[in-house]
Design an enzyme around this catalytic site. Structure first.
Site, short mmCIF file in Angstrom:
data_model
loop_
_atom_site.label_atom_id
_atom_site.label_comp_id
_atom_site.label_asym_id
_atom_site.label_seq_id
_atom_site.Cartn_x
_atom_site.Cartn_y
_atom_site.Cartn_z
N HIS A 7 0.83 -1.20 0.00
CA HIS A 7 0.00 0.00 0.00
C HIS A 7 0.86 1.25 0.00
CE1 HIS A 7 0.59 -0.58 4.41
NE2 HIS A 7 0.55 0.74 4.46
N GLU A 43 -8.33 4.89 9.92
CA GLU A 43 -7.85 4.62 8.58
C GLU A 43 -8.90 3.94 7.71
OE1 GLU A 43 -5.38 0.77 8.25
OE2 GLU A 43 -4.81 1.70 10.16
N GLN A 60 -3.89 3.49 1.62
CA GLN A 60 -4.26 3.55 3.03
C GLN A 60 -4.37 5.03 3.39
OE1 GLN A 60 -1.17 2.77 5.95
NE2 GLN A 60 -2.63 1.63 7.21
N HIS A 84 3.95 7.26 3.47
CA HIS A 84 4.88 6.13 3.41
C HIS A 84 4.50 5.18 2.28
CE1 HIS A 84 1.62 4.39 5.92
NE2 HIS A 84 1.99 3.23 5.39
N GLU A 134 7.53 0.87 5.03
CA GLU A 134 6.90 -0.11 5.91
C GLU A 134 7.06 -1.49 5.28
OE1 GLU A 134 2.49 -0.93 7.93
OE2 GLU A 134 2.73 0.66 6.44
#
Length: 146
Positions: A7, A43, A60, A84, A134
């Protein structure tokens, strides 16, 4: 081994307004939503497509639920936008250890719970050319949850 872009995390001030933008502009629908108290965010995961490894790729959208959350601090400094990028892996523990051996700082000693029951950790952006990265091991997903 990294298997996909899991994502792209996008920080926003108003989750509902941002979800509506992505729905009306691109036709993306919310696949999953939750509040992650540990991370201080509300989220929404918008599914973009299925992937060849049985996973999926998502946007996301992240709205802070408290001023001391990492996302709130990031928004105060940078405003809305890409927060991110997350890469999927079958084994976040092994992948994080391998990256750490290459000199990249891993931000969590042990992976934490992420969206939809996943296991996650982050890599320091200063070690990743300015990109907060991530690593994600997804939990099995059987159906959408709102």
């Amino acid at each position: 081994m990294l298997t996909r872009i899991d994502h792209i995390g996008i920080a926003c001030f108003d989750l509902d307004k941002t979800v509506e933008f992505y729905r009306s502009t691109y036709g993306f629908e919310v696949f999953h939503s939750e509040v992650n108290e540990e991370q201080g965010v509300r989220e929404a995961m918008l599914k973009i497509n299925e992937t060849s490894d049985g996973g999926a790729s998502y946007l996301q959208l992240l709205e802070p639920t408290r001023e001391d959350s990492t996302v709130a601090k990031w928004l105060a400094k940078n405003g809305e936008g890409v927060h991110h990028i997350a890469f999927g892996t079958a084994d976040v523990d092994t992948e994080a250890a391998g990256v750490k051996e290459k000199g990249v700082r891993v931000l969590y000693e042990e992976p934490r719970r992420g969206s939809m029951g996943s296991r996650i950790t982050f890599l320091h952006p200063k070690d990743c050319h300015g990109v907060l990265t991530e690593l994600v091991t997804s939990a099995p997903v059987e159906s959408s949850e709102h």
